[in-house]
Design a protein around this motif. Structure first.
Motif, mmCIF file in Angstrom:
data_model
loop_
_atom_site.group_PDB
_atom_site.id
_atom_site.type_symbol
_atom_site.label_atom_id
_atom_site.label_comp_id
_atom_site.label_asym_id
_atom_site.label_seq_id
_atom_site.Cartn_x
_atom_site.Cartn_y
_atom_site.Cartn_z
ATOM 1 N N LEU A 9 1.162 -1.416 -0.009
ATOM 2 C CA LEU A 9 0.150 0.017 -0.317
ATOM 3 C C LEU A 9 0.813 1.027 -0.064
ATOM 4 C CD1 LEU A 9 -3.195 -0.466 2.447
ATOM 5 C CD2 LEU A 9 -3.028 -0.408 -0.250
ATOM 6 N N THR A 13 1.166 4.037 -3.003
ATOM 7 C CA THR A 13 0.887 5.933 -2.677
ATOM 8 C C THR A 13 1.935 6.211 -3.029
ATOM 9 O OG1 THR A 13 -0.441 4.452 -0.527
ATOM 10 C CG2 THR A 13 0.101 6.657 -0.744
ATOM 11 N N CYS A 16 1.853 7.373 -6.679
ATOM 12 C CA CYS A 16 0.404 8.286 -7.351
ATOM 13 C C CYS A 16 1.440 9.802 -6.748
ATOM 14 C CB CYS A 16 -0.663 7.887 -6.316
ATOM 15 S SG CYS A 16 -2.111 8.873 -6.137
ATOM 16 N N THR A 17 1.393 9.702 -5.169
ATOM 17 C CA THR A 17 2.086 11.035 -5.203
ATOM 18 C C THR A 17 3.473 11.631 -5.717
ATOM 19 O OG1 THR A 17 4.017 9.842 -3.397
ATOM 20 C CG2 THR A 17 1.265 10.725 -3.084
ATOM 21 N N SER A 144 0.766 -0.755 -9.886
ATOM 22 C CA SER A 144 0.067 -0.566 -8.986
ATOM 23 C C SER A 144 -0.899 -2.724 -8.467
ATOM 24 C CB SER A 144 -1.157 0.154 -8.615
ATOM 25 O OG SER A 144 -0.315 1.755 -9.172
ATOM 26 N N LEU A 166 -6.827 5.364 -5.310
ATOM 27 C CA LEU A 166 -5.791 6.531 -5.914
ATOM 28 C C LEU A 166 -5.861 7.593 -6.944
ATOM 29 C CD1 LEU A 166 -2.163 4.051 -4.610
ATOM 30 C CD2 LEU A 166 -3.896 6.317 -3.519
#
Length: 277
Positions: A9, A13, A16-17, A144, A166
């Motif tokens: 996870l 994440t 994504c960021t 992902s 996300l």
């Protein structure tokens, strides 16, 4: 939730960021978002991030002794064509009334379709129609989902929905663009537009993730994303409001879509090839 699940996870994440965050580094903020130089810099940055995510995924799965599929698995031409055509059929079923509407307008005015498709040109079109959908599919679907797929704590639904969430949240930053581009736009209106955008990107993210898992090829998801970016959000109201069709035609087009789309989504026929098992 075990340690491996938490690690997975955190990784997606971070994907994504990183994908969104690199758009806001000083290098990418020197020029307006939709200027040629702005588009070029931001596009190259997202390509760079997608390549890093892909390489990281390769290393991560190698450490876990997990099989890693190339970007366009399966590799044989028949399987690739099957998955690609299946994806196109699904998109056509969803956009059926809209496509009929465009075809009708094109028959009346041959320049209509060229005006519609080539409304965006140059780097603007390249970003929206190719760079953005391809890099987003690599980061939010390919990488992902592959990361989550090796975690025993997550089932198929988790591996589809979590990256889709996300992907949806990654579009929230547009609220700042809405506020900056129009000084008269209130925070409430900007939030409403962003929430609407997040809603349909969530739905598309789930669809695209499901498509990737079904076909085992990210190519179908990429093509679907490109087509959706070109056609936009399905505007069924344009068909219903049009005076060019009779009531029976409008009802027929809508019924066809709502009958064909679920049939294709659930049908084993479209996924009867060995790569879908």
């Amino acid at each position: 939730m075990d340690q491996q699940a938490i690690q997975s996870l955190l990784i997606i994440t971070l994907f994504c960021t990183s994908y969104v965050g690199i758009l806001y580094i000083p290098y990418n903020r020197q020029y307006p978002r939709d200027s040629v130089l702005g588009i070029q810099r931001r596009s190259m940055s997202t390509i760079f991030v997608s390549i890093l995510c892909f390489l990281f995924t390769f290393i991560f799965l190698s450490n876990f002794s997990a099989p890693f599929q190339s970007l366009f698995q399966p590799t044989d031409l028949t399987s690739i064509l099957t998955s690609t055509l299946s994806s196109i059929c699904l998109i056509i079923s969803v956009y059926l009334p809209i496509l009929i509407h465009h075809l009708h307008n094109t028959l009346q005015d041959s320049s209509y379709i060229f005006t519609y498709i080539f409304d965006q040109k140059g780097w603007f079109a390249l970003r929206n129609y190719f760079i953005a959908p391809i890099t987003e599919e690599i980061v939010f679907r390919k990488c992902s989902i592959d990361i989550l797929s090796v975690t025993t704590s997550f089932n198929t639904a988790h591996t589809v929905i979590l990256p889709a969430l996300l992907f949806s949240f990654a579009h929230f930053h547009h609220v700042f663009r809405f506020l900056k581009s129009d000084q008269q736009t209130t925070l409430q209106n900007a939030l409403l537009v962003s929430i609407f955008q997040m809603s349909y990107t969530l739905l598309f993210g789930i669809f695209s993730g499901w498509l990737y898992i079904k076909t085992h090829s990210i190519l179908g998801s990429m093509i679907s994303h490109i087509l959706c970016n070109i056609l936009g959000v399905p505007d069924y109201f344009s068909v219903l409001k049009s005076h060019s069709y009779s009531v029976y035609q409008k009802v027929g087009y809508m019924c066809a879509t709502f009958a064909i789309a679920p049939l294709l989504f659930s049908s084993n026929f479209i996924f009867n090839h060995k790569i879908f098992t």
